[in-house]
Design an enzyme around this catalytic site. Structure first.
Site, PDB file in Angstrom:
ATOM      1  N   GLY A  29       0.814  -1.204   0.000  1.00  8.70           N
ATOM      2  CA  GLY A  29       0.000   0.000   0.000  1.00  8.70           C
ATOM      3  C   GLY A  29       0.852   1.260   0.000  1.00  8.70           C
ATOM      4  N   HIS A  35       4.700   2.635  -8.015  1.00  5.44           N
ATOM      5  CA  HIS A  35       3.726   1.545  -8.096  1.00  5.44           C
ATOM      6  C   HIS A  35       2.837   1.693  -9.326  1.00  5.44           C
ATOM      7  CE1 HIS A  35       4.372   1.651  -3.573  1.00  5.44           C
ATOM      8  NE2 HIS A  35       4.646   0.392  -3.863  1.00  5.44           N
TER       9      HIS A  35
END
Length: 251
Positions: A29, A35
């Protein structure tokens, strides 16, 4: 619409309905543009894209680091939806470790160098959770950033050693305009530390030797865990305040 799946059983039921290639991006996360690049690569080259979000306790040798790890669920969900992620797998600890971590995956050579030498048990936790995730998700391709080059290399070795039927896809490190490697931990830097942090990339890129790079960083107030050349890459881990940053470059 991105579906959120919480348990391995729930995920397996969903996975059985999917057809074609599956691109997988495992994360803890606190997603950033690094990402996002992994997600874009997965979306470009696969029929189905899966993102996992699980802050894995077994890879933290420092409980304070685990407690401070940023959690940004709403932003993460928004990024997943913006990049057409089909499913987010977001399990709980008890789902991932029903044995309470009695069984683990260990590598006894490369994992003892670099970060492994400074973070006992770290890579056991990484390899164990990644194997679990691969077994649950059953991807055809899994995407990893080169910022965590040692981790990526160990995962590739695990896949080969255990005859796992998927391909590891490396993705180049995404950097800020000033050279700092994108990292979820960057948000924990103070404004003064953030201004200083790009010196890491500058030192390892411009110095003739690892020793010279370490001297430059020490002189600027970093606490250097290591600057080491392994093969054709130079690796660094250094602390600013209570934030530990890593990077590597081709030499």
């Amino acid at each position: 619409m991105t579906v959120v799946l919480r348990s391995p059983q729930e995920f397996h039921a969903w996975r059985k309905q999917q057809k074609g290639s599956v691109g997988f991006v495992p994360t803890m996360g606190a997603l950033h543009s690094g990402h996002e690049e992994l997600l874009k690569q997965a979306r470009k080259n696969n029929d189905v894209v899966v993102l996992s979000i699980f802050v894995n306790p077994t890879q933290f040798n420092d409980t304070n680091d685990l407690d401070k790890y940023p959690k940004t669920w709403e932003q993460d969900l928004a990024m997943a939806e913006a990049n057409n992620v089909d499913a987010i797998f977001c399990p709980r600890y008890d789902d991932m470790y029903p044995d309470n971590y009695r069984y683990k995956v260990s590598e006894n050579s490369y994992s003892n160098l670099l970060d492994g030498a400074h973070r006992p048990g770290h890579f056991d936790g990484v390899l164990s959770v990644v194997m679990k995730l691969f077994n649950i998700v059953a991807p055809t391709h899994a995407y990893f950033g080169e910022k965590d080059f040692q981790q990526m290399t160990l995962i590739q070795g695990m896949v080969e050693s255990f005859f796992m039927d998927l391909q590891i896809v490396p993705v180049a490190t995404v950097r800020e305009e000033d050279g700092l490697a994108k990292s979820s931990r960057n948000v924990r830097l103070t404004s003064a530390e953030r201004l200083k942090a790009p010196a890491i990339y500058k030192a390892i890129s411009e110095s003739k030797t690892a020793e010279e790079a370490a001297e430059k960083l020490n002189a600027q107030g970093f606490i250097v865990d290591y600057v080491t050349d392994v093969g054709t890459r130079r690796f660094v881990a250094a602390r600013l305040g209570d934030v530990r940053l890593i990077d590597n470059v081709q030499i």
